[in-house]
Design a protein around this motif. Sequence first.
Motif, PDB file in Angstrom:
ATOM      1  N   TYR A 118       5.142  -6.146  -6.582  1.00 27.70           N
ATOM      2  CA  TYR A 118       4.565  -4.818  -6.750  1.00 27.70           C
ATOM      3  C   TYR A 118       4.987  -4.237  -8.100  1.00 27.70           C
ATOM      4  N   SER A 136       1.672  11.507   0.987  1.00 26.50           N
ATOM      5  CA  SER A 136       2.790  11.978   0.177  1.00 26.50           C
ATOM      6  C   SER A 136       2.432  13.292  -0.501  1.00 26.50           C
ATOM      7  N   ALA A 149       8.621  11.018 -11.934  1.00 28.57           N
ATOM      8  CA  ALA A 149       8.566   9.715 -11.266  1.00 28.57           C
ATOM      9  C   ALA A 149       8.168   9.922  -9.804  1.00 28.57           C
ATOM     10  N   THR A 200       7.173   7.542  -5.916  1.00 19.82           N
ATOM     11  CA  THR A 200       7.180   6.261  -5.212  1.00 19.82           C
ATOM     12  C   THR A 200       5.969   6.218  -4.290  1.00 19.82           C
ATOM     13  N   LYS A 240       4.285   4.488  -1.283  1.00 21.10           N
ATOM     14  CA  LYS A 240       4.723   3.700  -0.131  1.00 21.10           C
ATOM     15  C   LYS A 240       3.533   3.325   0.730  1.00 21.10           C
ATOM     16  N   ASN A 299       7.294  -0.359  -1.297  1.00 19.49           N
ATOM     17  CA  ASN A 299       7.592   0.850  -2.063  1.00 19.49           C
ATOM     18  C   ASN A 299       7.410   0.498  -3.535  1.00 19.49           C
ATOM     19  N   VAL A 300       6.559   1.224  -4.223  1.00 19.75           N
ATOM     20  CA  VAL A 300       6.296   0.935  -5.630  1.00 19.75           C
ATOM     21  C   VAL A 300       6.679   2.152  -6.455  1.00 19.75           C
ATOM     22  N   ALA A 301       7.620   1.962  -7.368  1.00 17.63           N
ATOM     23  CA  ALA A 301       8.086   3.051  -8.225  1.00 17.63           C
ATOM     24  C   ALA A 301       7.087   3.275  -9.353  1.00 17.63           C
TER      25      ALA A 301
END
Length: 152
Positions: free
Chosen positions: A29, A73, A119, A121, A123, A145-147
């Motif tokens: 990811y 989110s 930033a 995340t 998910k 989970n992708v930052a």
Amino acid sequence: MKKVLALAAALMLTLGAFAQIENPVKWAYAAKRTSATDATVFIKATIEDGWHVYSQYVEEGGPIKTSFTFSKSKDYTLAGKTAEPKAVVKFDKQFKMNIGFFEKEVLFEQKVKLKSANAATVKGKLEFMVCNDHKCLPPDEIAFNVAVPAKK
């Protein structure tokens, strides 16, 4: 009695060594911010030779299609559907239908609208099924989970 227990333990260890879990797909990811409020999430499957995963667009009655569920989110919203490259399409005798699939690797992309330049995340979870010419493994579900980096 000790000999029976020792023999049973040795047998269990031996059988356990032969019972290997097949895992022919590795997932990775990443995310790239394209503006202060836009980003693209990349979900890549690397597939061992001889195996394949299915497209997101498999008709009812076919194998389990690859699907993505993104968590809600306060930091982002989805922008459109998850994109995929053109799949290989072949007639499958088992399912009696044309089915799209990917071999070697496939990169799925999901655009997101971010609520700020901070930033975030992204998910979610993905579900997929992997098959070769002889068998299919049971469908699998993986959380991710992708930052997404902050805008510089």
